[in-house]
Scaffold this motif. Structure first.
Motif, PDB file in Angstrom:
ATOM      1  N   PRO A  18     -14.258  80.590 -16.540  1.00  0.00           N
ATOM      2  CA  PRO A  18     -15.137  79.776 -15.219  1.00  0.00           C
ATOM      3  C   PRO A  18     -16.381  80.967 -14.670  1.00  0.00           C
ATOM      4  O   PRO A  18     -15.960  82.366 -14.582  1.00  0.00           O
ATOM      5  CB  PRO A  18     -13.495  79.412 -13.800  1.00  0.00           C
ATOM      6  CG  PRO A  18     -12.609  80.665 -14.300  1.00  0.00           C
ATOM      7  CD  PRO A  18     -12.924  81.321 -16.046  1.00  0.00           C
ATOM      8  N   ARG A  20     -16.794  82.360 -10.943  1.00  0.00           N
ATOM      9  CA  ARG A  20     -15.943  82.799 -10.000  1.00  0.00           C
ATOM     10  C   ARG A  20     -16.806  83.880  -8.961  1.00  0.00           C
ATOM     11  O   ARG A  20     -16.833  84.737 -10.000  1.00  0.00           O
ATOM     12  CB  ARG A  20     -14.559  82.318 -10.124  1.00  0.00           C
ATOM     13  CG  ARG A  20     -14.173  81.101 -10.678  1.00  0.00           C
ATOM     14  CD  ARG A  20     -12.955  81.007 -10.637  1.00  0.00           C
ATOM     15  NE  ARG A  20     -11.913  80.295 -10.701  1.00  0.00           N
ATOM     16  CZ  ARG A  20     -11.174  79.396 -10.413  1.00  0.00           C
ATOM     17  NH1 ARG A  20     -10.382  80.115  -9.588  1.00  0.00           N
ATOM     18  NH2 ARG A  20     -10.966  78.643 -10.880  1.00  0.00           N
ATOM     19  N   LEU A 199     -17.827  74.613 -14.056  1.00  0.00           N
ATOM     20  CA  LEU A 199     -17.697  72.742 -13.229  1.00  0.00           C
ATOM     21  C   LEU A 199     -16.349  73.047 -14.286  1.00  0.00           C
ATOM     22  O   LEU A 199     -15.203  71.929 -14.282  1.00  0.00           O
ATOM     23  CB  LEU A 199     -17.984  71.108 -13.269  1.00  0.00           C
ATOM     24  CG  LEU A 199     -17.498  69.873 -12.533  1.00  0.00           C
ATOM     25  CD1 LEU A 199     -17.356  70.842 -11.292  1.00  0.00           C
ATOM     26  CD2 LEU A 199     -18.210  69.308 -12.352  1.00  0.00           C
ATOM     27  N   ASN A 201     -15.302  75.644 -16.869  1.00  0.00           N
ATOM     28  CA  ASN A 201     -15.161  76.538 -16.952  1.00  0.00           C
ATOM     29  C   ASN A 201     -14.778  77.066 -19.027  1.00  0.00           C
ATOM     30  O   ASN A 201     -14.149  77.177 -19.740  1.00  0.00           O
ATOM     31  CB  ASN A 201     -13.502  77.274 -16.528  1.00  0.00           C
ATOM     32  CG  ASN A 201     -13.011  76.687 -15.492  1.00  0.00           C
ATOM     33  OD1 ASN A 201     -14.246  77.303 -14.144  1.00  0.00           O
ATOM     34  ND2 ASN A 201     -12.102  76.621 -14.715  1.00  0.00           N
ATOM     35  N   THR A 246     -19.577  72.918  -4.281  1.00  0.00           N
ATOM     36  CA  THR A 246     -18.978  72.464  -5.520  1.00  0.00           C
ATOM     37  C   THR A 246     -17.997  74.701  -5.362  1.00  0.00           C
ATOM     38  O   THR A 246     -16.965  74.446  -5.935  1.00  0.00           O
ATOM     39  CB  THR A 246     -18.966  72.616  -7.152  1.00  0.00           C
ATOM     40  OG1 THR A 246     -19.597  71.068  -6.825  1.00  0.00           O
ATOM     41  CG2 THR A 246     -18.036  72.744  -7.610  1.00  0.00           C
ATOM     42  N   HIS A 247     -18.482  75.103  -5.900  1.00  0.00           N
ATOM     43  CA  HIS A 247     -18.497  76.503  -5.037  1.00  0.00           C
ATOM     44  C   HIS A 247     -17.317  76.719  -3.786  1.00  0.00           C
ATOM     45  O   HIS A 247     -16.398  77.763  -4.085  1.00  0.00           O
ATOM     46  CB  HIS A 247     -19.962  77.958  -5.174  1.00  0.00           C
ATOM     47  CG  HIS A 247     -18.818  79.084  -5.326  1.00  0.00           C
ATOM     48  ND1 HIS A 247     -18.201  80.210  -6.034  1.00  0.00           N
ATOM     49  CD2 HIS A 247     -19.133  80.417  -4.708  1.00  0.00           C
ATOM     50  CE1 HIS A 247     -18.207  81.241  -6.187  1.00  0.00           C
ATOM     51  NE2 HIS A 247     -18.788  81.497  -4.782  1.00  0.00           N
ATOM     52  N   ARG A 250     -13.922  75.861  -4.545  1.00  0.00           N
ATOM     53  CA  ARG A 250     -13.674  76.181  -5.237  1.00  0.00           C
ATOM     54  C   ARG A 250     -12.775  77.590  -4.781  1.00  0.00           C
ATOM     55  O   ARG A 250     -11.912  78.238  -5.354  1.00  0.00           O
ATOM     56  CB  ARG A 250     -13.861  76.419  -7.391  1.00  0.00           C
ATOM     57  CG  ARG A 250     -13.608  76.587  -7.745  1.00  0.00           C
ATOM     58  CD  ARG A 250     -14.066  77.083  -9.360  1.00  0.00           C
ATOM     59  NE  ARG A 250     -13.491  75.801 -10.215  1.00  0.00           N
ATOM     60  CZ  ARG A 250     -14.291  75.233 -11.514  1.00  0.00           C
ATOM     61  NH1 ARG A 250     -14.860  76.538 -12.350  1.00  0.00           N
ATOM     62  NH2 ARG A 250     -13.904  74.494 -11.779  1.00  0.00           N
ATOM     63  N   THR A 251     -13.846  78.701  -4.189  1.00  0.00           N
ATOM     64  CA  THR A 251     -13.455  79.964  -4.366  1.00  0.00           C
ATOM     65  C   THR A 251     -12.191  80.089  -3.514  1.00  0.00           C
ATOM     66  O   THR A 251     -12.344  79.013  -2.871  1.00  0.00           O
ATOM     67  CB  THR A 251     -14.634  80.635  -4.001  1.00  0.00           C
ATOM     68  OG1 THR A 251     -14.270  81.456  -4.295  1.00  0.00           O
ATOM     69  CG2 THR A 251     -14.948  79.437  -2.328  1.00  0.00           C
ATOM     70  N   SER A 252     -11.581  80.975  -4.035  1.00  0.00           N
ATOM     71  CA  SER A 252     -10.265  81.086  -2.990  1.00  0.00           C
ATOM     72  C   SER A 252     -10.687  82.124  -1.102  1.00  0.00           C
ATOM     73  O   SER A 252     -10.495  81.837  -0.911  1.00  0.00           O
ATOM     74  CB  SER A 252      -9.049  82.300  -3.439  1.00  0.00           C
ATOM     75  OG  SER A 252      -9.973  83.371  -4.203  1.00  0.00           O
ATOM     76  N   HIS A 478      -7.704  72.603  -7.439  1.00  0.00           N
ATOM     77  CA  HIS A 478      -8.910  71.383  -7.665  1.00  0.00           C
ATOM     78  C   HIS A 478      -9.835  70.275  -6.779  1.00  0.00           C
ATOM     79  O   HIS A 478      -9.876  69.243  -7.174  1.00  0.00           O
ATOM     80  CB  HIS A 478      -8.221  70.233  -8.739  1.00  0.00           C
ATOM     81  CG  HIS A 478      -7.310  71.564  -9.862  1.00  0.00           C
ATOM     82  ND1 HIS A 478      -7.746  71.947 -10.385  1.00  0.00           N
ATOM     83  CD2 HIS A 478      -5.695  71.339 -10.340  1.00  0.00           C
ATOM     84  CE1 HIS A 478      -7.357  72.350 -12.193  1.00  0.00           C
ATOM     85  NE2 HIS A 478      -6.064  72.199 -11.357  1.00  0.00           N
ATOM     86  N   GLU A 480     -12.554  70.998  -6.237  1.00  0.00           N
ATOM     87  CA  GLU A 480     -13.580  70.734  -5.857  1.00  0.00           C
ATOM     88  C   GLU A 480     -13.726  69.426  -7.046  1.00  0.00           C
ATOM     89  O   GLU A 480     -14.477  68.184  -7.031  1.00  0.00           O
ATOM     90  CB  GLU A 480     -14.389  71.458  -6.426  1.00  0.00           C
ATOM     91  CG  GLU A 480     -14.025  72.128  -8.195  1.00  0.00           C
ATOM     92  CD  GLU A 480     -12.431  72.588  -8.594  1.00  0.00           C
ATOM     93  OE1 GLU A 480     -12.101  73.288  -9.634  1.00  0.00           O
ATOM     94  OE2 GLU A 480     -12.224  72.643  -7.332  1.00  0.00           O
ATOM     95  N   TYR A 518     -12.547  70.868 -20.013  1.00  0.00           N
ATOM     96  CA  TYR A 518     -12.061  71.405 -18.361  1.00  0.00           C
ATOM     97  C   TYR A 518     -10.286  71.020 -19.613  1.00  0.00           C
ATOM     98  O   TYR A 518      -9.570  70.702 -19.326  1.00  0.00           O
ATOM     99  CB  TYR A 518     -11.744  71.399 -17.432  1.00  0.00           C
ATOM    100  CG  TYR A 518     -11.113  71.527 -16.330  1.00  0.00           C
ATOM    101  CD1 TYR A 518     -11.416  73.198 -16.335  1.00  0.00           C
ATOM    102  CD2 TYR A 518     -10.534  71.034 -15.171  1.00  0.00           C
ATOM    103  CE1 TYR A 518     -10.875  73.944 -15.138  1.00  0.00           C
ATOM    104  CE2 TYR A 518     -10.319  72.385 -14.135  1.00  0.00           C
ATOM    105  CZ  TYR A 518     -10.275  73.454 -13.835  1.00  0.00           C
ATOM    106  OH  TYR A 518      -9.881  73.992 -13.230  1.00  0.00           O
TER     107      TYR A 518
END
Length: 703
Positions: A18, A20, A199, A201, A246-247, A250-252, A478, A480, A518
């Motif tokens: 990914p 990330r 998207l 990875n 989207t980022h 998804r990102t933590s 998931h 996103e 994916y």
């Protein structure tokens, strides 16, 4: 945005690469494998972007033989709205100074004579202003170094037509304009492939997204046929903005700076195109739906809403407090979401998820619609009233003059059945559907495990178990992907209702198709090698029909020629005064303004209430009213010359769509009379005088 490769002990995770932004991994130095991976991704994306730029440029050249057209012929090829937009670029390029050019378009009395309007505000002309700055800078630098920027030669057109001078190179204003658009869409494809990689990875996912776009090119974009349209400048920035959203999902570790970048991207999307607000409206609702289902916490929602609201504010300011932005559903939706977030502590007390969803959803819809109506009534703004009328006309028997002008056009009709058939033949629709089903199954399975885990917990406080909205940083895996399902659903509805809007739907199908690579979704098919073998087989199946589609597009070969319109333009230029005022069909008026610089009273940009009233008066030439009434309508607009197109009396896309039939809706008392346009073609006396006529156009002087 940092690009990171995920590595872990889980075999499924080892298959993922990914992009990330993980703060902990950012501290580690890149390995040789990571560096090779990033270089490969950037290289493939760059090649894809270059191929797309060349592809659209080639189709454009094949269709019009643009390189061999004269300056006038190139301008004539920009019909309808395209000619109107290009005319302002021409104004800024040809003005003595750039400041004079900007002043001319901000204080314009040519487009809606005798009114003085700020066309930079009304028509979203920032792309033309930026390109004019770029062109003038390019010419200045090359003049300083004494370098030629174009080559010119005489072209013999044959068939009794006079030879014309044709210039090719970036020093030709029209060349600089269209080449800039094509370069922008090359960059769009570069970002599009990166988006697919992120998207899914997987590099293969990015290749699938880009290949899907190429194989369904005619359904994804029309930039190759219509470079000056607003969507040509706006859509690439929407892809960037969607990538950023989207980022964040998804990102933590979402940061507030992500909201700032979303604001910049959404601003660049909104200022070139008035319709951008509707695409962003669907995005806001999709993000909020993801939040309602507890897949993201309030912090991520706030970051995205901050970015969108700040972007709206920047756009509103840059467009000189544009009224349509202020009364838009998008702005009302953003305010409503902020209110719901402020009420979050009260909503959490409802406890039951189904009850919270009902309250939040009802408040969102009622608040958005109610606030929009309230703002419109308070400010007495009705410029976008036609949008509601169009939607009403699509689902009821309601119709009026203005809705018929829209709905009789194929672009604003419902999606034709051939479109889903075409995207099915390339396996795009089946692939996207399979990806969506994979997401639903994966997320459903995870939710089931979570529910069983909570059920097995005994003796714990119910607040500790549920707390769906208490922790602002809580997000589920998931999220996103859930967002993209909602977004795809919205784009599907938009495309079905208005065929023109498939430019959002089909590219999004391409992005969703990247998820076939994916591993967390489709790792069950077996090893990575087996998975990629199946993907290669899918790509081969897609390419079979895709290659035929690409070949069919490249085989569209022609040469632009519109002799009747060219004759009209030449006559107007040499036989009328520079301040002579013209009225006629909207597409033709854009050409008259662009090529002759004569004042006009109506034009193709139909999104203004005042302009709609003006056009209705002008189009009385195609009604069944008396000649005296038609003349009075034109005199009220201070028109000197009217251009009548004989084909408009009879042509229609379907029953009820000829101009006289459209007029019959609003002018029932004259329904059985002869159309005025037929009388004007035969004997316009004593109210008009025929001063020029060819086999298509008749120019009448108002007596």
């Amino acid at each position: 945005m940092a690009v990171k490769r995920r590595r872990g002990n889980n075999p499924a995770e080892n298959d993922q690469k990914p992009l990330r932004n993980d703060a902990k991994r950012a501290k580690k130095s890149l390995t040789a494998n990571d560096l090779i991976y990033y270089i490969a991704v950037i290289t493939i994306a760059s090649v894809s972007g270059l191929l797309h730029r060349n592809h659209v440029a080639k189709m454009f050249e094949n269709d019009k033989h643009f390189s061999h057209l004269s300056t006038l012929e190139r301008e004539l090829s920009f019909r309808t709205e395209m000619g109107l937009y290009y005319s302002y670029y021409k104004t800024m390029v040809e003005s003595p100074t750039l400041q004079d050019g900007v002043n001319n378009i901000m204080n314009d009395n040519i487009t809606e004579y005798p009114l003085v309007i700020n066309t930079l505000k009304r028509f979203n002309l920032y792309p033309e202003m930026i390109l004019a700055i770029g062109y003038r800078s390019y010419e200045f630098i090359n003049a300083f170094f004494q370098r030629e920027t174009k080559q010119c030669w005489r072209v013999n057109r044959g068939e009794g037509l006079s030879p014309v001078e044709s210039c090719e190179g970036l020093g030709e204003p029209s060349y600089f304009y269209v080449e800039s658009v094509f370069a922008l869409h090359g960059f769009m494809m570069f970002v599009f492939l990166l988006f697919g990689v992120y998207l899914s990875n997987s590099i293969f996912g990015g290749i699938l997204a880009a290949a899907s776009f190429f194989c369904n090119h005619g359904e994804c974009t029309r930039v190759q046929w219509t470079p000056p349209l607003r969507e040509s400048f706006a859509y690439p920035f929407f892809i960037i903005e969607l990538f950023l959203v989207t980022h964040v999902l998804r990102t933590s570790r979402p940061m507030w700076r992500h909201g700032f970048w979303i604001a910049i991207a959404s601003t660049l999307f909104m200022i070139p195109w008035q319709f951008a607000q509707f695409a962003l409206l669907t995005q806001t609702m999709s993000v909020f739906a993801t939040y309602m289902l507890h897949f993201i916490g309030s912090k991520k929602l706030k970051i995205i809403m901050f970015g969108q609201l700040f972007g709206w504010l920047l756009s509103w300011i840059l467009l000189f407090m544009n009224e349509m932005l202020l009364t838009s559903f998008y702005f009302s939706c953003l305010i409503t979401v902020l209110i719901i977030m402020w009420m979050e502590p009260l909503i959490v007390k409802l406890r039951l998820s189904i009850l919270m969803w009902t309250v939040q959803g009802s408040f969102l819809l009622s608040g958005t619609v109610g606030l929009k109506i309230l703002i419109g009534k308070l400010l007495k703004i009705s410029d976008d009233a036609h949008i509601g009328d169009i939607l009403r006309a699509k689902f009821t028997d309601f119709k009026n003059f203005h809705t018929q002008l829209y709905t009789c056009s194929a672009e604003f009709d419902f999606m034709e059945i051939e479109t889903p058939m075409r995207v099915s033949k390339t396996l795009l629709a089946p692939g996207a559907l399979l990806a969506v089903l994979g997401i639903i199954c994966l997320v459903g399975y995870q939710e089931l495990l979570s529910w069983k885990r909570k059920k097995s917990v005994k003796g714990k406080d119910e607040k500790q178990i549920q707390e769906p909205l208490v922790k602002p940083d809580r997000s589920k895996p998931h999220a996103e992907l859930i967002f993209h399902i909602f977004q795809l659903f919205c784009f599907t509805v938009m495309a079905v209702m208005i065929m023109r809007l498939k430019l959002f739907w089909t590219p999004h199908l391409c992005l969703i198709t990247s998820l076939l690579a994916y591993r967390p979704l489709f790792g069950w098919v077996g090893s990575k090698e087996r998975h990629f073998a199946l993907l290669a087989l899918y790509l081969a199946g897609m390419s079979y029909q895709g290659y035929q589609n690409i070949t069919e597009q490249l085989n569209i070969v022609g040469e632009f020629s519109n002799i009747p319109l060219e004759q009209v333009v030449e006559w107007i230029t040499h036989q009328t005064e520079p301040n002579a005022v013209f009225a006629g069909a909207m597409p033709t008026m854009a050409t008259v303004k662009l090529c002759t610089k004569r004042p006009i009273v109506n034009h193709p940009h139909y999104e203004d209430a005042g302009l709609r009233k003006r056009t209705m008066k002008v189009y009385s030439m195609y009604s069944r009213k008396s000649l005296e009434d038609v003349k009075q309508n034109l005199v009220d607009l201070q028109v000197n010359y009217a251009i009548v197109e004989g084909s408009w009396c009879q042509k229609r896309s379907r029953i009820g769509c000829s101009m006289p039939e459209i007029w019959d809706i609003s002018d029932e008392e004259n329904r059985h009379k002869m159309p005025v346009c037929l009388i004007l073609n035969e004997n316009p006396e004593p109210y008009f005088k025929t001063v020029y006529k060819n086999n298509v156009y008749t120019i009448l002087k108002v007596q």
